[in-house]
Design an enzyme around this catalytic site. Structure first.
Site, PDB file in Angstrom:
ATOM      1  N   CYS A  10       0.864  -1.179   0.000  1.00 18.78           N
ATOM      2  CA  CYS A  10       0.000   0.000   0.000  1.00 18.78           C
ATOM      3  C   CYS A  10       0.902   1.231   0.000  1.00 18.78           C
ATOM      4  O   CYS A  10       2.055   1.163  -0.446  1.00 18.78           O
ATOM      5  CB  CYS A  10      -0.981  -0.022   1.175  1.00 18.78           C
ATOM      6  N   ASN A  13       2.290   1.322   4.440  1.00 17.78           N
ATOM      7  CA  ASN A  13       2.581   0.034   5.095  1.00 17.78           C
ATOM      8  C   ASN A  13       2.272   0.066   6.598  1.00 17.78           C
ATOM      9  O   ASN A  13       2.933  -0.606   7.392  1.00 17.78           O
ATOM     10  CB  ASN A  13       4.050  -0.385   4.854  1.00 17.78           C
ATOM     11  N   ARG A  16      -3.394  -0.739   5.363  1.00  9.19           N
ATOM     12  CA  ARG A  16      -3.980  -1.780   4.521  1.00  9.19           C
ATOM     13  C   ARG A  16      -3.072  -2.982   4.310  1.00  9.19           C
ATOM     14  O   ARG A  16      -3.523  -4.131   4.449  1.00  9.19           O
ATOM     15  CB  ARG A  16      -4.365  -1.184   3.153  1.00  9.19           C
ATOM     16  N   SER A  17      -1.804  -2.749   3.918  1.00  8.29           N
ATOM     17  CA  SER A  17      -0.972  -3.920   3.552  1.00  8.29           C
ATOM     18  C   SER A  17      -0.597  -4.794   4.752  1.00  8.29           C
ATOM     19  O   SER A  17      -0.519  -6.014   4.596  1.00  8.29           O
ATOM     20  CB  SER A  17       0.252  -3.518   2.726  1.00  8.29           C
TER      21      SER A  17
END
Ligand code: 4NP
Length: 155
Positions: A10, A13, A16-17
């Protein structure tokens, strides 16, 4: 050695990721899939930071502790190390295409394409008031689809 290795990407970091990484670890484990997993950001502002407290909380509610994750930026060798690099939104994907060294083998895709929603972004929750429940639901659905596709021979 694992046949597959997956990097989730993303912007920062921290939202989302890391959640995509956590959800995919859960699903890969559930399917008995041996796979290396990591996450990274296209930006470097949060390098070394733990995930956002809202991301940690939603992960905890879903049975995963991501407090030990630390943010890092995407590197050139990621395109050689990982068989699959999965972007959370179109901006992340465009940046990855630009960073990708010529001939690097990693297969790039959009996260929600693995949940039957090609072209749809995992919306950036950083500035939103959401409790990250939508983010978790999105990344979890896609993580399940990707884990099943890899088990069945490719993605
Ligand atoms: P992520 O969310 O890309 O899902 O980790 C963001 C985190 C930080 C920022 C933007 C998005 N930021 O601008 O610092």
């Amino acid at each position: 050695m694992s046949k597959f290795s997956v990097l989730f990407v993303c912007l920062g970091n921290i939202c989302r990721s890391p959640l995509a990484e956590a959800a995919f670890r859960l699903e890969a484990e559930r399917l008995g899939l041996a796979v290396e997993v990591d996450s990274a950001g296209t930006g470097g502002w949060h390098q070394g930071d733990p995930p956002d407290p809202r991301a940690r909380a939603v992960a905890r509610r879903n049975g995963v502790d991501i407090g030990g994750y630390r943010a890092r930026q995407v590197r050139e060798d990621d395109f050689v190390r990982f068989t699959h690099i999965v972007a959370m939104d179109g901006d992340n994907l465009a940046n990855l295409e630009r960073l990708r060294p010529p001939g690097a083998p990693a297969e790039l895709s959009l996260m929600l394409a693995h949940a039957g929603r090609p072209g749809a972004p995992v919306e950036d929750p950083y500035y939103g008031g959401d409790d990250f429940g939508v983010t978790w639901a999105d990344v979890h659905a896609a993580a399940r689809g990707l884990a099943q596709a890899l088990r069945d021979g490719g993605a």
